[in-house]
Design a protein around this motif. Structure first.
Motif, PDB file in Angstrom:
ATOM      1  N   ALA A   1       0.819  -1.212   0.000  1.00 35.54           N
ATOM      2  CA  ALA A   1       0.000   0.000   0.000  1.00 35.54           C
ATOM      3  C   ALA A   1       0.852   1.262   0.000  1.00 35.54           C
ATOM      4  O   ALA A   1       0.487   2.274  -0.610  1.00 35.54           O
ATOM      5  N   ARG A   2       2.002   1.210   0.631  1.00 36.42           N
ATOM      6  CA  ARG A   2       2.862   2.388   0.708  1.00 36.42           C
ATOM      7  C   ARG A   2       3.405   2.806  -0.663  1.00 36.42           C
ATOM      8  O   ARG A   2       3.764   3.967  -0.860  1.00 36.42           O
ATOM      9  N   SER A   3       3.438   1.873  -1.622  1.00 39.93           N
ATOM     10  CA  SER A   3       3.848   2.258  -2.969  1.00 39.93           C
ATOM     11  C   SER A   3       2.803   3.105  -3.670  1.00 39.93           C
ATOM     12  O   SER A   3       3.070   3.695  -4.714  1.00 39.93           O
ATOM     13  N   VAL A   4       1.618   3.171  -3.095  1.00 41.54           N
ATOM     14  CA  VAL A   4       0.597   4.105  -3.536  1.00 41.54           C
ATOM     15  C   VAL A   4       0.596   5.332  -2.633  1.00 41.54           C
ATOM     16  O   VAL A   4       0.703   6.471  -3.096  1.00 41.54           O
ATOM     17  N   LEU A   5       0.535   5.102  -1.341  1.00 46.13           N
ATOM     18  CA  LEU A   5       0.415   6.207  -0.378  1.00 46.13           C
ATOM     19  C   LEU A   5       1.613   7.142  -0.426  1.00 46.13           C
ATOM     20  O   LEU A   5       1.460   8.373  -0.359  1.00 46.13           O
ATOM     21  N   GLN A   6       2.818   6.579  -0.536  1.00 43.66           N
ATOM     22  CA  GLN A   6       4.020   7.413  -0.450  1.00 43.66           C
ATOM     23  C   GLN A   6       4.152   8.380  -1.616  1.00 43.66           C
ATOM     24  O   GLN A   6       4.772   9.435  -1.469  1.00 43.66           O
ATOM     25  N   VAL A   7       3.608   8.038  -2.764  1.00 45.63           N
ATOM     26  CA  VAL A   7       3.714   8.964  -3.897  1.00 45.63           C
ATOM     27  C   VAL A   7       3.037  10.282  -3.551  1.00 45.63           C
ATOM     28  O   VAL A   7       3.590  11.361  -3.783  1.00 45.63           O
ATOM     29  N   GLU A   8       1.870  10.199  -2.965  1.00 42.52           N
ATOM     30  CA  GLU A   8       1.181  11.427  -2.564  1.00 42.52           C
ATOM     31  C   GLU A   8       1.929  12.119  -1.430  1.00 42.52           C
ATOM     32  O   GLU A   8       2.091  13.349  -1.446  1.00 42.52           O
ATOM     33  N   TRP A   9       2.418  11.355  -0.449  1.00 38.84           N
ATOM     34  CA  TRP A   9       3.177  11.957   0.644  1.00 38.84           C
ATOM     35  C   TRP A   9       4.398  12.683   0.114  1.00 38.84           C
ATOM     36  O   TRP A   9       4.706  13.800   0.531  1.00 38.84           O
ATOM     37  N   PHE A  10       5.123  12.052  -0.802  1.00 43.92           N
ATOM     38  CA  PHE A  10       6.357  12.643  -1.323  1.00 43.92           C
ATOM     39  C   PHE A  10       6.063  13.878  -2.170  1.00 43.92           C
ATOM     40  O   PHE A  10       6.834  14.832  -2.169  1.00 43.92           O
ATOM     41  N   LEU A  11       4.951  13.857  -2.896  1.00 40.26           N
ATOM     42  CA  LEU A  11       4.568  15.032  -3.677  1.00 40.26           C
ATOM     43  C   LEU A  11       4.288  16.234  -2.788  1.00 40.26           C
ATOM     44  O   LEU A  11       4.465  17.387  -3.202  1.00 40.26           O
TER      45      LEU A  11
END
Length: 213
Positions: free
Chosen positions: A48-58
């Protein structure tokens, strides 16, 4: 290339969202996964973090540092095959932290973020940078980071499918990007002669030169 990378990422992320929402994942949440020392829930949290982290990193603040390439992101990793290495201990801790919300919440969080990214990535410029939040001061180009997420999605979709006994094939575009990045990382780490042996002369591949993760 930007369009192809983002499409491949979103296809892989969509497949992850679908898998995370299955009854099989929820039912096996507290059981051991195919990865030693990691529960199905922890593995699902990591996926799931491979989805969630993209938004966090943006949403992170960039400072103009030289961007790390997706190849170097993997080629420099140490201790990838050792379960108790600092790298893997950190991965498990972050994954279990995400998994603590439970299967329904993790699946819904991933679905909501994937839906937002499907709209947002179309609007981000090709030179967009993101902050790598677990490595303070480090940055990547967005498309480079998405290539690393294709690797994570491809690898861990397979892990989670095997762990819960379902078939949910990774999209070919996501797999192709993942293989390209990992082979390039193997060349960077081990050199072309070693990779040639791994591909064509396995009896001379003493160092498992295609092994990156």
């Amino acid at each position: 290339m930007t369009e192809e990378i983002r499409k491949a990422y979103l296809l892989g992320a969509e497949r992850a969202v679908q898998l995370l929402a299955t009854e099989e994942v929820a039912r096996c949440w507290d059981e051991e996964s195919v990865l030693p020392g990691m529960t199905v829930g922890g593995l699902a949290g990591h996926l799931a973090r491979s989805v969630l982290q993209v938004e966090w990193f943006l949403e992170g603040e960039t400072v103009g540092a030289d961007p790390v390439s997706p190849v170097r992101y993997y080629a420099r990793l140490v201790g990838t095959s050792l379960p108790d290495s600092p790298l893997n201990v950190g991965v498990r801790a972050r994954s279990e932290e995400t998994a603590a919300a439970g299967p329904a919440a993790v699946a819904e969080q991933a679905r909501a973020v994937w839906h937002r990214l499907a709209q947002r990535l179309d609007r981000e410029p090709a030179d967009r940078r993101v902050a790598v939040l677990h490595r303070p001061g480090e940055e990547m180009l967005l498309d480079g980071y998405l290539q690393t997420r294709c690797v994570e999605l491809a690898v861990h979709l397979d892990d989670l499918e095997l762990s819960v006994g379902v078939q949910n094939r990774t999209p070919e575009a996501t797999l192709a990007l993942a293989v390209d990045v990992l082979v390039a990382a193997a060349r960077d780490r081990h050199g072309d002669q070693a990779v040639l042996h791994a591909l064509a002369r396995r009896e001379r591949d003493a160092g498992q030169s295609l092994r990156v993760l």
